[in-house]
Design a protein around this motif. Sequence first.
Motif, PDB file in Angstrom:
ATOM      1  N   PHE A   1       0.948  -1.110   0.286  1.00  0.00           N
ATOM      2  CA  PHE A   1       0.147  -0.116   0.108  1.00  0.00           C
ATOM      3  C   PHE A   1       0.960   0.917   0.013  1.00  0.00           C
ATOM      4  O   PHE A   1       0.011   2.195   0.099  1.00  0.00           O
ATOM      5  CB  PHE A   1      -1.195   0.230   1.477  1.00  0.00           C
ATOM      6  CG  PHE A   1      -1.992  -1.332   1.471  1.00  0.00           C
ATOM      7  CD1 PHE A   1      -3.087  -1.451   0.235  1.00  0.00           C
ATOM      8  CD2 PHE A   1      -1.832  -2.273   2.002  1.00  0.00           C
ATOM      9  CE1 PHE A   1      -3.685  -2.948  -0.079  1.00  0.00           C
ATOM     10  CE2 PHE A   1      -2.472  -3.443   1.705  1.00  0.00           C
ATOM     11  CZ  PHE A   1      -3.435  -3.492   0.956  1.00  0.00           C
ATOM     12  N   VAL A   2       2.059   1.449   0.407  1.00  0.00           N
ATOM     13  CA  VAL A   2       3.172   2.440   0.012  1.00  0.00           C
ATOM     14  C   VAL A   2       4.333   2.748  -1.302  1.00  0.00           C
ATOM     15  O   VAL A   2       4.167   3.088  -1.656  1.00  0.00           O
ATOM     16  CB  VAL A   2       4.026   2.661   1.373  1.00  0.00           C
ATOM     17  CG1 VAL A   2       5.060   3.573   1.475  1.00  0.00           C
ATOM     18  CG2 VAL A   2       3.184   2.742   2.503  1.00  0.00           C
ATOM     19  N   LEU A   3       4.792   1.063  -1.268  1.00  0.00           N
ATOM     20  CA  LEU A   3       5.611   1.010  -2.781  1.00  0.00           C
ATOM     21  C   LEU A   3       4.913   0.203  -3.598  1.00  0.00           C
ATOM     22  O   LEU A   3       5.198   0.788  -4.559  1.00  0.00           O
ATOM     23  CB  LEU A   3       6.187  -0.018  -1.564  1.00  0.00           C
ATOM     24  CG  LEU A   3       7.766   0.374  -0.347  1.00  0.00           C
ATOM     25  CD1 LEU A   3       7.966  -0.965  -0.503  1.00  0.00           C
ATOM     26  CD2 LEU A   3       8.695   1.137  -2.097  1.00  0.00           C
ATOM     27  N   GLY A   4       3.752  -0.641  -3.270  1.00  0.00           N
ATOM     28  CA  GLY A   4       2.489  -1.216  -4.567  1.00  0.00           C
ATOM     29  C   GLY A   4       3.877  -2.167  -5.151  1.00  0.00           C
ATOM     30  O   GLY A   4       3.693  -2.561  -6.578  1.00  0.00           O
TER      31      GLY A   4
ATOM     32  N   PRO B   1      11.868  -0.361   2.567  1.00  0.00           N
ATOM     33  CA  PRO B   1      12.307  -0.066   1.135  1.00  0.00           C
ATOM     34  C   PRO B   1      11.703   1.484   0.651  1.00  0.00           C
ATOM     35  O   PRO B   1      11.877   1.553  -0.407  1.00  0.00           O
ATOM     36  CB  PRO B   1      11.845  -0.858   1.617  1.00  0.00           C
ATOM     37  CG  PRO B   1      10.418  -1.429   2.543  1.00  0.00           C
ATOM     38  CD  PRO B   1      11.361  -0.600   3.532  1.00  0.00           C
ATOM     39  N   ALA B   2      10.856   2.205   1.286  1.00  0.00           N
ATOM     40  CA  ALA B   2       9.787   3.109   0.446  1.00  0.00           C
ATOM     41  C   ALA B   2      11.063   3.951   0.092  1.00  0.00           C
ATOM     42  O   ALA B   2      11.537   4.888  -0.732  1.00  0.00           O
ATOM     43  CB  ALA B   2       8.794   3.923   1.254  1.00  0.00           C
ATOM     44  N   LEU B   3      12.260   4.598   1.518  1.00  0.00           N
ATOM     45  CA  LEU B   3      13.326   5.690   1.416  1.00  0.00           C
ATOM     46  C   LEU B   3      14.559   5.471   0.183  1.00  0.00           C
ATOM     47  O   LEU B   3      14.964   5.483  -0.147  1.00  0.00           O
ATOM     48  CB  LEU B   3      13.137   5.785   2.684  1.00  0.00           C
ATOM     49  CG  LEU B   3      12.943   7.414   3.743  1.00  0.00           C
ATOM     50  CD1 LEU B   3      12.840   8.196   2.369  1.00  0.00           C
ATOM     51  CD2 LEU B   3      11.300   6.724   3.775  1.00  0.00           C
ATOM     52  N   SER B   4      14.669   3.835   0.415  1.00  0.00           N
ATOM     53  CA  SER B   4      16.083   3.480  -0.249  1.00  0.00           C
ATOM     54  C   SER B   4      15.630   3.323  -2.009  1.00  0.00           C
ATOM     55  O   SER B   4      16.110   3.462  -2.843  1.00  0.00           O
ATOM     56  CB  SER B   4      15.719   1.770  -0.034  1.00  0.00           C
ATOM     57  OG  SER B   4      15.095   0.929   0.039  1.00  0.00           O
ATOM     58  N   THR B   5      14.628   2.695  -1.929  1.00  0.00           N
ATOM     59  CA  THR B   5      13.527   2.441  -3.472  1.00  0.00           C
ATOM     60  C   THR B   5      13.985   4.363  -3.797  1.00  0.00           C
ATOM     61  O   THR B   5      14.320   4.525  -5.602  1.00  0.00           O
ATOM     62  CB  THR B   5      12.803   1.882  -3.619  1.00  0.00           C
ATOM     63  OG1 THR B   5      12.290   0.914  -3.205  1.00  0.00           O
ATOM     64  CG2 THR B   5      11.837   2.453  -5.041  1.00  0.00           C
TER      65      THR B   5
END
Length: 317
Positions: free
Chosen positions: A134-137, A304-308
């Motif tokens: 729901f955040v990264l997809g 992972p949202a920040l690293s992506t």
Amino acid sequence: MTSVRPDRPRSAEPDGDGAVEIVEYTDPACPWAWGSEPAFRLLRALTAGRARWRRVFGILFDEDDDPAPDPAAETAWYGRYIADIARHTRAPYAHRLRWVAATSRPASLAAKAAERQGATAAERVLRRLRETTFVLGTPADTAERVLDALAGLDGVDTVRLGAEMDDPEVVAAVRRDHAEARDPIPEAHAFHAPGPHGTGVKETDDGVRYALPTLVFSGPGGRVAAPGWRSLPEYLAALRTVAPRQLWEAAPIGPEEALAAYRSLTGPELSLLTGGTTPPPAAVRVDTAGGPLWLHPDEAATHPALSTAAESKSRRS
């Protein structure tokens, strides 16, 4: 749901006639469960030390489900479905869903294994796994994707977690969860309410299961099923029905305390838990199509949202 008579005596002491239990039927990839997290977080805090909270994983997507004939079309449709639900629950949702989870069993195994490391680890693992969808997809629908998403998660021994995901006892526990979720109590069958999620059970290929999420409240005052996306007053009414002699009143906490306790806050969570909309100054913002997600700096360090985002920026530069 039945109401409690206003003249019924209440106290802050336990009822004494039996323990209060809340059973949560859920799935890491369920958009309605994701949207219910603000109310569930408040309820867990409110009932801590006064009720046993047990989580049952219903396996929304399973390994033996037939594959979609057109995965791209299914992903586009399901992305719109998530967005429609998020507009109702006000939950964040990814700018783009990359694929529909092939199965939610690996994430459920990880969440169940995390319970062996304590309540804090269990909450952090399940939360991070929900955020992959729901955040990264990018739903964590394989063991490898699960462990990648959890890498560096503070307070969690991910090496142990990876080993215990395949432990026969964990596998058997998730298998029992799957079966229990497909044996709804009569109160769930009988439940009907207005709104987009107003039935207590959902049809499956071989029967029915609880609508996800569902909370079943049990106590000395009886048993109440609260299926689907319900309001906080409805949940509080259920608590007051099953444990009428206890005081069930939620008090807001400060935004700094909320961020320290939960590590990751959506806008609705910030509002419901703190009574305000202003995040702490140290919170790290992650933008989604449905509004911001606020991370504790320690959570942001491995999220992972920040690293992506950092990797994408590096490739463009």
